[in-house]
Scaffold this motif. Structure first.
Motif, PDB file in Angstrom:
ATOM      1  N   MET A  11      20.254  55.107  32.684  1.00  0.00           N
ATOM      2  CA  MET A  11      20.252  54.126  33.636  1.00  0.00           C
ATOM      3  C   MET A  11      19.162  53.106  33.342  1.00  0.00           C
ATOM      4  O   MET A  11      19.279  51.779  33.341  1.00  0.00           O
ATOM      5  CB  MET A  11      20.618  54.511  35.091  1.00  0.00           C
ATOM      6  N   LYS A  12      18.031  53.782  33.478  1.00  0.00           N
ATOM      7  CA  LYS A  12      16.728  52.895  33.305  1.00  0.00           C
ATOM      8  C   LYS A  12      16.621  52.126  31.794  1.00  0.00           C
ATOM      9  O   LYS A  12      16.255  50.965  31.493  1.00  0.00           O
ATOM     10  CB  LYS A  12      15.524  53.749  33.459  1.00  0.00           C
ATOM     11  N   LEU A  13      17.099  52.967  31.010  1.00  0.00           N
ATOM     12  CA  LEU A  13      17.206  52.411  29.527  1.00  0.00           C
ATOM     13  C   LEU A  13      18.211  51.087  29.338  1.00  0.00           C
ATOM     14  O   LEU A  13      17.881  50.210  28.703  1.00  0.00           O
ATOM     15  CB  LEU A  13      17.669  53.539  28.233  1.00  0.00           C
ATOM     16  N   ILE A  14      19.373  51.473  29.837  1.00  0.00           N
ATOM     17  CA  ILE A  14      20.261  50.475  29.770  1.00  0.00           C
ATOM     18  C   ILE A  14      19.964  49.104  30.496  1.00  0.00           C
ATOM     19  O   ILE A  14      19.892  48.113  30.074  1.00  0.00           O
ATOM     20  CB  ILE A  14      21.571  50.825  30.333  1.00  0.00           C
ATOM     21  N   TYR A  15      19.454  49.235  31.923  1.00  0.00           N
ATOM     22  CA  TYR A  15      19.118  48.145  32.565  1.00  0.00           C
ATOM     23  C   TYR A  15      17.793  47.407  31.982  1.00  0.00           C
ATOM     24  O   TYR A  15      17.601  46.363  31.742  1.00  0.00           O
ATOM     25  CB  TYR A  15      18.545  48.512  33.928  1.00  0.00           C
ATOM     26  N   SER A  16      16.710  48.463  31.392  1.00  0.00           N
ATOM     27  CA  SER A  16      15.536  47.581  30.817  1.00  0.00           C
ATOM     28  C   SER A  16      16.053  46.868  29.241  1.00  0.00           C
ATOM     29  O   SER A  16      15.419  45.832  28.913  1.00  0.00           O
ATOM     30  CB  SER A  16      14.621  48.646  30.513  1.00  0.00           C
ATOM     31  N   ARG A  72      19.032  44.211  52.761  1.00  0.00           N
ATOM     32  CA  ARG A  72      18.972  43.395  51.524  1.00  0.00           C
ATOM     33  C   ARG A  72      17.621  43.710  51.047  1.00  0.00           C
ATOM     34  O   ARG A  72      17.743  44.254  49.628  1.00  0.00           O
ATOM     35  CB  ARG A  72      19.342  42.084  51.602  1.00  0.00           C
ATOM     36  N   ARG A  73      16.599  43.965  51.451  1.00  0.00           N
ATOM     37  CA  ARG A  73      15.488  44.314  50.913  1.00  0.00           C
ATOM     38  C   ARG A  73      15.354  45.618  50.698  1.00  0.00           C
ATOM     39  O   ARG A  73      14.559  46.033  49.375  1.00  0.00           O
ATOM     40  CB  ARG A  73      14.408  44.030  52.042  1.00  0.00           C
ATOM     41  N   LYS A  74      16.120  46.748  51.036  1.00  0.00           N
ATOM     42  CA  LYS A  74      15.922  47.926  50.480  1.00  0.00           C
ATOM     43  C   LYS A  74      16.735  48.212  49.339  1.00  0.00           C
ATOM     44  O   LYS A  74      16.422  48.721  48.619  1.00  0.00           O
ATOM     45  CB  LYS A  74      16.626  49.032  51.651  1.00  0.00           C
ATOM     46  N   LYS A  75      17.539  47.286  48.940  1.00  0.00           N
ATOM     47  CA  LYS A  75      18.466  47.535  47.737  1.00  0.00           C
ATOM     48  C   LYS A  75      17.984  46.715  46.558  1.00  0.00           C
ATOM     49  O   LYS A  75      18.372  46.864  45.454  1.00  0.00           O
ATOM     50  CB  LYS A  75      20.084  46.915  48.048  1.00  0.00           C
ATOM     51  N   ASN A  76      17.052  45.639  46.814  1.00  0.00           N
ATOM     52  CA  ASN A  76      16.863  44.668  45.710  1.00  0.00           C
ATOM     53  C   ASN A  76      15.195  44.740  45.569  1.00  0.00           C
ATOM     54  O   ASN A  76      14.409  45.412  46.553  1.00  0.00           O
ATOM     55  CB  ASN A  76      17.068  43.258  46.068  1.00  0.00           C
ATOM     56  N   SER A  77      14.887  44.468  44.495  1.00  0.00           N
ATOM     57  CA  SER A  77      13.261  44.414  44.258  1.00  0.00           C
ATOM     58  C   SER A  77      12.555  42.908  44.606  1.00  0.00           C
ATOM     59  O   SER A  77      12.998  41.877  44.093  1.00  0.00           O
ATOM     60  CB  SER A  77      13.073  44.760  42.862  1.00  0.00           C
ATOM     61  N   LYS A 137       9.606  51.915  34.870  1.00  0.00           N
ATOM     62  CA  LYS A 137       9.033  52.845  35.505  1.00  0.00           C
ATOM     63  C   LYS A 137       9.491  52.866  37.043  1.00  0.00           C
ATOM     64  O   LYS A 137       9.437  54.087  37.435  1.00  0.00           O
ATOM     65  CB  LYS A 137       7.464  52.373  35.549  1.00  0.00           C
ATOM     66  N   HIS A 138       9.698  51.947  37.573  1.00  0.00           N
ATOM     67  CA  HIS A 138      10.184  51.870  38.946  1.00  0.00           C
ATOM     68  C   HIS A 138      11.520  51.374  39.163  1.00  0.00           C
ATOM     69  O   HIS A 138      11.553  49.962  39.175  1.00  0.00           O
ATOM     70  CB  HIS A 138       9.352  51.013  39.903  1.00  0.00           C
ATOM     71  N   PRO A 139      12.649  51.972  38.882  1.00  0.00           N
ATOM     72  CA  PRO A 139      14.095  51.534  38.885  1.00  0.00           C
ATOM     73  C   PRO A 139      14.467  50.753  40.257  1.00  0.00           C
ATOM     74  O   PRO A 139      13.832  51.062  41.268  1.00  0.00           O
ATOM     75  CB  PRO A 139      14.911  52.660  38.754  1.00  0.00           C
ATOM     76  N   VAL A 140      15.291  49.736  39.997  1.00  0.00           N
ATOM     77  CA  VAL A 140      15.854  48.895  41.249  1.00  0.00           C
ATOM     78  C   VAL A 140      16.597  49.920  42.159  1.00  0.00           C
ATOM     79  O   VAL A 140      17.479  50.738  41.539  1.00  0.00           O
ATOM     80  CB  VAL A 140      16.666  47.887  40.743  1.00  0.00           C
ATOM     81  N   PRO A 141      16.130  49.888  43.345  1.00  0.00           N
ATOM     82  CA  PRO A 141      16.714  50.955  44.461  1.00  0.00           C
ATOM     83  C   PRO A 141      18.222  50.870  44.360  1.00  0.00           C
ATOM     84  O   PRO A 141      18.878  51.740  44.438  1.00  0.00           O
ATOM     85  CB  PRO A 141      16.122  50.039  45.879  1.00  0.00           C
TER      86      PRO A 141
END
Length: 176
Positions: A11-16, A72-77, A137-141
């Motif tokens: 997931m991190k590779l795809i998103y990045s 919303r803050r918990k789900k987003n960066s 390093k820090h995926p989106v919640p």
């Protein structure tokens, strides 16, 4: 023997990778507009002015929404929301000036649009490169939450997931 990647790493590779793809596109287009390899046609000025006006308003509303809403803050960066604001505000001012001064339909506006479009694209290319590295390093919640939901659905036995087929209307009346 190849080692399998876990779901979080995939997931991190795809998103990045998606973020890097946008960064590359913006990093190519930005200088092309700045150095007038791509000219800013009349329709591009209209499209840029209208779309960025709508986009900038959305960036500001989305940032305020994340500040106000704890859910919303918990789900987003918040970092993602904050990084787009330094360019959003100048673009908003530029759009207003472009409509007020007629740069959208006058030929003299090409120079202004060339720089505004080129600089904005270069800035967002840098932002997306940073986000790609940071979110590896820090995926989106929200992505982690969706991954957890998918894993929970896989753990549920198939009998529970399968629903009985609804009875036909003719059969419903016969049983009474």
């Amino acid at each position: 023997m190849k080692k399998k990647l876990d779901d979080v790493t995939k997931m991190k590779l795809i998103y990045s990778g998606e973020l890097l793809l946008f960064a590359v596109i913006f990093a190519v287009l930005g200088p092309l507009f700045l150095f007038e390899v791509i000219t800013v046609a009349d329709w591009k000025r209209w499209v840029f002015a209208i779309l960025t006006l709508v986009g900038v308003v959305w960036f500001i509303v989305d940032f305020v929404w994340c500040l106000v809403s704890e859910k919303r803050r918990k789900k987003n960066s918040m970092l993602d929301k904050a990084l787009v604001l330094p360019m959003a505000l100048p673009v908003l001012v530029f759009d207003i000036l472009a409509f007020v001064n007629g740069w959208v339909w006058l030929e003299e506006g090409i120079v202004y649009f060339r720089f505004a479009l080129g600089i904005a694209l270069c800035y967002y290319a840098v932002v997306y490169v940073f986000q790609a590295i940071y979110h590896f390093k820090h995926p989106v919640p929200m992505l982690l939450e969706e991954l957890e939901k998918a894993e929970e659905e896989e753990d549920i036995p198939a009998e529970i997931i399968e629903e009985k087929e609804p009875e036909s209307p003719q059969e419903e009346g016969k049983g009474e």
